[in-house]
Write a protein that holds these residues in place. Structure first.
Motif, short mmCIF file in Angstrom:
data_model
loop_
_atom_site.label_atom_id
_atom_site.label_comp_id
_atom_site.label_asym_id
_atom_site.label_seq_id
_atom_site.Cartn_x
_atom_site.Cartn_y
_atom_site.Cartn_z
N LEU A 1 1.93 -6.40 -4.69
CA LEU A 1 1.55 -5.20 -5.63
C LEU A 1 2.95 -4.87 -5.74
O LEU A 1 4.05 -4.99 -4.92
N ALA B 1 -1.08 -8.06 1.90
CA ALA B 1 -0.36 -8.36 0.67
C ALA B 1 1.03 -7.72 1.03
O ALA B 1 1.24 -7.04 2.02
N ALA C 1 -5.77 -3.28 -2.94
CA ALA C 1 -5.55 -4.76 -2.63
C ALA C 1 -6.58 -5.54 -2.33
O ALA C 1 -6.81 -6.72 -2.84
#
Length: 216
Positions: free
Chosen positions: A92, A15, A210
């Motif tokens: 994020l 991510a 995550a």
């Protein structure tokens, strides 16, 4: 906001983390450099940016204090909108101290894009340094519409493990303590933990966070 300062992993990222700095140090401070590097080693892409007041310091604007955190939400949102055009995949949002607090505030908005899966705070400022009797900054955490992971040094003067022991956190907020760490995660010299070790633990915890969010 400034252009992004990117730190990327060798392979496709799990991510992308959009990170804001703390109140008194820029996006390329020693802590932010170490954290971004550790996150990249764990498979995360990291995009750092600076709020306008900090960018002005680089232009000889003096050491002006930051605005109130509420006034920085719009800048963080602009950075997020820009990031979504530059990066694919899940995101994020988070940051160091004040930057993490602002990211949690942003996560309280109903219009947060679905690609934003969670919030990662590194040294959350629960209260002013050394002033546990002051009003605590719980509202951003309580109002966040995404899961929140807080990495906190055990001795953090903005909220130590001892002070937080009796605190009831919202169910979507998780806190992880770093051995003997201060606000920048550094332990005392006689402790077996190390600064680099604590930062790498924080990075590994972020990746696990995550992965949990992406598996839901």
């Amino acid at each position: 906001m400034t252009d992004f300062l990117w730190t990327r992993p060798d392979a496709d990222p799990v991510a992308t983390v959009l990170l804001a700095h703390g109140a008194g140090a820029p996006m390329d401070s020693t802590f932010m450099e170490k954290l971004a590097g550790a996150l990249a080693k764990e498979g995360m892409a990291v995009a750092r940016f600076e709020f306008g007041y900090m960018a002005q310091r680089r232009k000889g604007g003096g050491k002006r204090p930051p605005p109130k955190a509420e006034k920085l939400i719009g800048e963080f949102q602009t950075a997020l909108q820009t990031l979504m055009k530059e990066a694919d995949g899940p995101i994020l949002i988070g940051g160091k101290s004040m930057g993490g607090r602002v990211s949690a505030m942003l996560a309280g908005g109903a219009s947060l894009p679905g690609r934003v899966k969670g919030v990662a705070c590194y040294g959350y400022p629960f209260h002013p340094t050394g002033k546990a009797d002051a009003p605590w900054r719980m509202e951003p955490l309580e109002g966040a519409q995404r899961p929140v992971l807080i990495q906190q040094g055990e001795r953090d003067p903005f909220g130590s493990q001892e002070e937080l022991g009796s605190l009831t956190l919202p169910s979507h907020v998780t806190i992880s303590y770093l051995g003997d760490g201060n606000h920048d995660f550094g332990p005392r010299g006689n402790h077996p933990a190390t600064l680099d070790g604590n930062i790498h633990i924080a990075a590994r915890n972020t990746v696990e966070f995550a992965n949990r969010l992406l598996s839901v």
